[in-house]
Design an enzyme around this catalytic site. Structure first.
Site: not given
Ligand SMILES: O=P(O)(O)OC[C@H]1O[C@H](OP(=O)(O)OP(=O)(O)O)[C@H](O)[C@@H]1O
Ligand SMILES: O=c1cc[nH]c(=O)[nH]1
Ligand SMILES: [Mg+2]
Length: 209
Positions: A104, A108, A200, A203
């Site tokens: 994400r 944005t 997150d 993370d």
């Molecule tokens: O519904 P949204 O607003 O799209 O957010 C949710 C997304 O954000 C997080 O991923 P992230 O972008 O943090 O990637 P990661 O899993 O690599 O940490 C989560 O695991 C989802 O994929």
């Molecule tokens: O709360 C949140 C939102 C997006 N992605 C995450 O991992 N946590």
């Molecule tokens: Mg993430």
């Protein structure tokens, strides 16, 4: 219309408390996400159809039921969705696994694709999309969109924690998709993080913060 199923079993609620807790370290967090995923698999598979076969127990012949030959695909959304794969595969060992890489954009909040590798026969499989977090719904709708573009017809979405905004986005974009969650939280904050959420998920799983 797709359904939204909240899996509010006491075991799931108990484990949720500990993944929300900021003092839970990566090892325990990973174990709990795996265990919650196993428990969620129980409900996600509730509508699987059964067929009767004949077997022989040590005592006599009898008829008994097995799940009718279903071709399944698990599709974790990288990275955080990876944490749910092992738990689901424990219950559904014959499933193939496809990967969709999305992150994400922090400004944005829109999903950016960086990887996609799916089983060739994706159009013939019932698919279960895995991601612990459903926040704005951007990532989930992008992932579901990729799968549909490649011919997928029967898709379920499984998230551990969802925001109401994300559920609405998936429901309005793909009304045929059933959504399974362990909790629908209160809201998103100004950074589009789920409140109270767990922070997150990627993370916390991989220790990258
Ligand atoms: O519904 P949204 O607003 O799209 O957010 C949710 C997304 O954000 C997080 O991923 P992230 O972008 O943090 O990637 P990661 O899993 O690599 O940490 C989560 O695991 C989802 O994929
Ligand atoms: O709360 C949140 C939102 C997006 N992605 C995450 O991992 N946590
Ligand atoms: Mg993430």
């Amino acid at each position: 219309m797709g359904k939204v199923v909240v899996l509010d079993h006491p075991l799931i609620k108990h484990k949720l408390t500990f993944i929300r807790d900021k003092n839970t370290g990566a090892k325990e967090f990973r174990e709990l996400v795996k265990e919650i995923s196993m428990l969620m698999a129980y409900e996600v598979t509730r509508d699987f159809t059964l067929e009767e076969i004949e077997i022989e127990t040590p005592i006599c012949k009898t008829k008994s039921q097995i799940i009718s030959g279903k071709k399944l695909g698990l599709v974790p959304v990288l990275r955080a969705g990876l944490g749910m794969v092992d738990g689901m595969l424990n219950i559904l060992p014959a499933a193939k696994v496809g990967h969709i890489g999305l992150y994400r954009d922090p400004k944005t909040f829109k999903p950016v694709e960086y990887f996609c590798k799916l089983p060739q026969d994706i159009g013939e499989r019932d698919l279960i999309v895995l991601d612990p977090m459903l926040a704005t719904g951007g990532s989930a709708t992008a992932a579901i969109g990729f799968l549909k573009k490649r011919g997928a017809q029967n898709i379920k979405l499984v998230n551990i924690i969802a925001a109401p905004e994300g559920i609405e986005k998936v429901k309005s974009t793909y009304p045929d998709v059933d959504i399974y969650v362990a909790s629908i939280d209160e809201k998103l904050n100004e950074h589009a993080y789920i409140v109270p959420g767990l922070g997150d998920a990627g993370d916390r799983l991989f220790g990258t913060k």
